[in-house]
Design a protein around this motif. Structure first.
Motif, mmCIF file in Angstrom:
data_model
loop_
_atom_site.group_PDB
_atom_site.id
_atom_site.type_symbol
_atom_site.label_atom_id
_atom_site.label_comp_id
_atom_site.label_asym_id
_atom_site.label_seq_id
_atom_site.Cartn_x
_atom_site.Cartn_y
_atom_site.Cartn_z
ATOM 1 N N ASP A 223 0.838 -1.208 0.000
ATOM 2 C CA ASP A 223 0.000 0.000 0.000
ATOM 3 C C ASP A 223 0.870 1.255 0.000
ATOM 4 O OD1 ASP A 223 -2.240 -1.620 0.071
ATOM 5 O OD2 ASP A 223 -2.658 -1.263 2.205
ATOM 6 N N ALA A 224 1.885 1.270 0.862
ATOM 7 C CA ALA A 224 2.758 2.448 0.942
ATOM 8 C C ALA A 224 3.527 2.638 -0.360
ATOM 9 C CB ALA A 224 3.723 2.309 2.119
ATOM 10 N N GLU A 225 4.015 1.542 -0.952
ATOM 11 C CA GLU A 225 4.752 1.647 -2.211
ATOM 12 C C GLU A 225 3.852 2.147 -3.333
ATOM 13 O OE1 GLU A 225 6.330 -2.320 -2.457
ATOM 14 O OE2 GLU A 225 8.231 -1.708 -1.506
ATOM 15 N N GLU A 226 2.610 1.663 -3.361
ATOM 16 C CA GLU A 226 1.664 2.118 -4.386
ATOM 17 C C GLU A 226 1.375 3.609 -4.262
ATOM 18 O OE1 GLU A 226 -1.788 -0.385 -4.162
ATOM 19 O OE2 GLU A 226 -0.673 -2.155 -4.832
ATOM 20 N N GLU A 227 1.427 4.124 -3.048
ATOM 21 C CA GLU A 227 1.208 5.553 -2.815
ATOM 22 C C GLU A 227 2.493 6.357 -2.963
ATOM 23 O OE1 GLU A 227 -1.682 7.251 -2.200
ATOM 24 O OE2 GLU A 227 -2.722 5.360 -2.605
ATOM 25 N N GLY A 228 3.601 5.664 -3.216
ATOM 26 C CA GLY A 228 4.880 6.353 -3.392
ATOM 27 C C GLY A 228 5.487 6.835 -2.093
ATOM 28 N N ASP A 229 5.080 6.256 -0.972
ATOM 29 C CA ASP A 229 5.587 6.688 0.342
ATOM 30 C C ASP A 229 6.687 5.721 0.796
ATOM 31 O OD1 ASP A 229 6.001 7.436 3.010
ATOM 32 O OD2 ASP A 229 3.889 8.009 3.261
ATOM 33 N N SER A 230 7.897 5.990 0.352
ATOM 34 C CA SER A 230 9.018 5.092 0.654
ATOM 35 C C SER A 230 9.384 5.111 2.135
ATOM 36 C CB SER A 230 10.233 5.430 -0.203
ATOM 37 O OG SER A 230 10.659 6.757 0.034
#
Length: 76
Positions: free
Chosen positions: A37-44
């Motif tokens: 979910d975080a990767e899909e939102e670009g939140d590394s």
């Protein structure tokens, strides 16, 4: 203090250890979705945090497995 068996027939301390193991493994599995979910939102940063939490839970599960084995197979 005794390791009473309560209603399960399993000693409370052993039951508690199994519970910790279960929840640690379950959490580690759940965190994979949080990472995606975080990767899909670009939140590394958040993805890395979830990876760290997953690693901590995996280490906790490994420790619980060692302790559980020692409880179930005590040295003679």
């Amino acid at each position: 203090m005794s390791d009473s068996t309560g209603n399960t027939g399993t000693g409370d301390l052993t039951y508690n250890l199994v519970s910790i193991l279960f929840h640690a493994l379950q959490g580690a599995e759940t965190y994979d979705q949080y990472i995606r979910d975080a990767e899909e939102e670009g939140d590394s940063n958040l993805a890395e945090f979830f990876r760290s939490v997953k690693q901590e839970n995996s280490a906790r599960a490994d420790r619980a497995k060692v302790l559980l084995h020692a409880r179930l197979h005590p040295a003679s």
